[in-house]
Design an enzyme around this catalytic site. Structure first.
Site, PDB file in Angstrom:
ATOM      1  N   LYS A 100      46.377  55.079  33.420  1.00 27.60           N
ATOM      2  CA  LYS A 100      47.094  56.314  33.741  1.00 27.60           C
ATOM      3  C   LYS A 100      48.577  56.158  33.466  1.00 27.60           C
ATOM      4  O   LYS A 100      49.263  57.084  33.072  1.00 27.60           O
ATOM      5  CB  LYS A 100      46.891  56.618  35.218  1.00 27.60           C
ATOM      6  CG  LYS A 100      45.889  57.722  35.462  1.00 27.60           C
ATOM      7  CD  LYS A 100      45.975  58.153  36.911  1.00 27.60           C
ATOM      8  CE  LYS A 100      44.642  58.692  37.355  1.00 27.60           C
ATOM      9  NZ  LYS A 100      44.301  58.429  38.713  1.00 27.60           N
ATOM     10  N   PHE A 101      49.081  54.938  33.716  1.00 28.12           N
ATOM     11  CA  PHE A 101      50.515  54.658  33.611  1.00 28.12           C
ATOM     12  C   PHE A 101      51.028  54.715  32.181  1.00 28.12           C
ATOM     13  O   PHE A 101      52.189  54.948  31.938  1.00 28.12           O
ATOM     14  CB  PHE A 101      50.812  53.281  34.203  1.00 28.12           C
ATOM     15  CG  PHE A 101      49.906  52.204  33.640  1.00 28.12           C
ATOM     16  CD1 PHE A 101      50.157  51.645  32.407  1.00 28.12           C
ATOM     17  CD2 PHE A 101      48.791  51.759  34.353  1.00 28.12           C
ATOM     18  CE1 PHE A 101      49.313  50.671  31.877  1.00 28.12           C
ATOM     19  CE2 PHE A 101      47.953  50.782  33.839  1.00 28.12           C
ATOM     20  CZ  PHE A 101      48.202  50.236  32.595  1.00 28.12           C
ATOM     21  N   GLY A 102      50.177  54.442  31.196  1.00 23.26           N
ATOM     22  CA  GLY A 102      50.642  54.366  29.811  1.00 23.26           C
ATOM     23  C   GLY A 102      49.940  53.228  29.094  1.00 23.26           C
ATOM     24  O   GLY A 102      48.835  52.854  29.459  1.00 23.26           O
ATOM     25  N   GLY A 139      46.244  46.771  26.975  1.00 22.08           N
ATOM     26  CA  GLY A 139      45.476  47.623  27.884  1.00 22.08           C
ATOM     27  C   GLY A 139      46.142  48.970  28.049  1.00 22.08           C
ATOM     28  O   GLY A 139      47.300  49.152  27.651  1.00 22.08           O
ATOM     29  N   ASP A 172      48.893  51.044  46.188  1.00 20.45           N
ATOM     30  CA  ASP A 172      47.885  51.295  45.145  1.00 20.45           C
ATOM     31  C   ASP A 172      47.081  50.022  44.885  1.00 20.45           C
ATOM     32  O   ASP A 172      46.795  49.677  43.744  1.00 20.45           O
ATOM     33  CB  ASP A 172      48.577  51.783  43.863  1.00 20.45           C
ATOM     34  CG  ASP A 172      47.614  52.505  42.924  1.00 20.45           C
ATOM     35  OD1 ASP A 172      46.528  52.927  43.381  1.00 20.45           O
ATOM     36  OD2 ASP A 172      47.936  52.628  41.728  1.00 20.45           O
TER      37      ASP A 172
END
Ligand code: PIT
Length: 334
Positions: free
Chosen positions: A44-46, A41, A156
């Site tokens: 935004k995180f990478g 997957g 979050d």
């Protein structure tokens, strides 16, 4: 058909994926210890890949995080520091961490292969009932109760950060401590981030945040899971945030006709303007809607609105990924 609602999630086993480890960031290339596999997957995180530890043959997930900006490294170090303190069956475990001085850091995490909760729930072979929803919400509250017991705020909480352990069982785990913070009630903590649909009024107003901030998001997640409708969604982020600060929402849509009063009571004790008045995680776990799941309705819920919600978020995610690439200096040829 998968009637996921019946079993107690803990009947499948309640063990940690591996023995607790004191993870510290290794200054070398993760590929020297792990062999990378398919992509699991991205966000935004990478990007997250499947991987295998060479010396043991055990499977994990490898999350690569871009650290081009100066603060990015510190943020990942903080995430590692917080995840190291969290060892619980409802929290994705950290196994290893790498920083080889390139523009990416890598976290080696417990591998789970059930995908995001909402993606799973909208599958045609998944039968969604109110009982199934309350079992999912209970597990979310259990994970959060543990996080809060360590004086950590997640900050979050949103559907993308709730993953299913497997394709067939009903266990879930919370992920993504990228925005999490240690909480000291004596110090005023203000934050300026989050996803407008899920952020609490105190975040929009840039006021003090606390444990209650995470519980607001739990209320929003529960509202969406049961109805497929997002309680504060506007036509723009600005409008959504205005709706959040007004804290006005209702259960008027026909989607709520089939939903029990206890479920609505659960949500309404979370979506309160004053974060101190919201239920705590412990209050949630003793709320009748969560506690007595045996009596919960097994009537099948209409998932058509939830499907639309998930499809809309898929688009949003794709747009965010493109924006993130652009920020990194990529140009698009269309
Ligand atoms: C998967 C499977 C898996 C782990 C993940 C995703 C991890 C995702 C993740 C974890 C984080 C984070 C962001 C995303 O900050 O086993 O599909 O700690």
């Amino acid at each position: 058909m998968i009637y996921v609602s019946e079993a107690d999630p803990d009947e499948e086993g309640y063990d940690l994926a591996f023995e607790p480890r004191n993870v510290f960031v290794k200054r070398k290339d993760p590929k020297s210890d792990y062999k990378l596999g398919e992509e699991l997957g991205r966000g935004k995180f990478g990007i997250v890949y499947k991987c295998v530890e060479k010396k043991s043959g055990r499977q994990f997930a490898a999350k690569f995080i871009n650290t081009d900006r100066k603060d990015d490294r510190l943020a990942v170090e903080r995430e590692v520091d917080l995840m190291r303190q969290l060892q619980h069956p409802r929290i994705l475990q950290l196994y290893d961490a790498f920083d080889d001085g390139t523009s990416e850091m890598c976290l080696i995490l417990e591998l789970i292969e059930g995908g995001e909760l909402f993606e799973r729930v909208i599958c045609d072979d998944f039968v969604l009932t109110e009982k199934a929803c309350s079992i999912f919400m209970r597990q979310i509250c259990e994970g959060l109760e543990y996080i809060h017991s360590k004086n950590i705020l997640h900050l979050d909480m949103k559907p993308e950060n709730i993953l299913c352990v497997s394709r067939t069982g009903n266990r879930i785990k919370l992920i993504d401590f990228g925005l999490a913070r240690k909480y000291n009630p004596k110090e005023k903590l203000q934050i300026l981030f989050g996803t407008p649909e899920f952020v609490a009024p105190e975040v929009v107003n840039y006021e003090e945040v606390g444990f209650g901030t995470d519980l607001w998001a739990v209320g929003v997640i529960c509202y969406i899971l049961l109805s497929g409708l997002s309680p504060f969604m506007g036509d723009s982020d600005l409008e959504t945030m205005a709706n959040v600060t007004s804290t006005k929402y209702d259960f008027d849509d026909e989607a709520f006709d089939a939903i029990s009063e206890e479920a609505k009571d659960f949500i309404s004790k979370l979506l309160l303007p004053d974060m101190r008045k919201r239920m705590t995680t412990t209050d949630c776990l003793t709320h009748p809607w969560i506690k007595s799941t045996k009596r919960r309705s097994m009537a099948v819920l209409d998932k058509s609105k939830l499907k639309k919600f998930v499809i809309r978020r898929r688009w949003q995610k794709a747009v965010n990924a493109i924006l993130a690439l652009k920020r990194m200096g990529a140009t698009l040829k269309l």
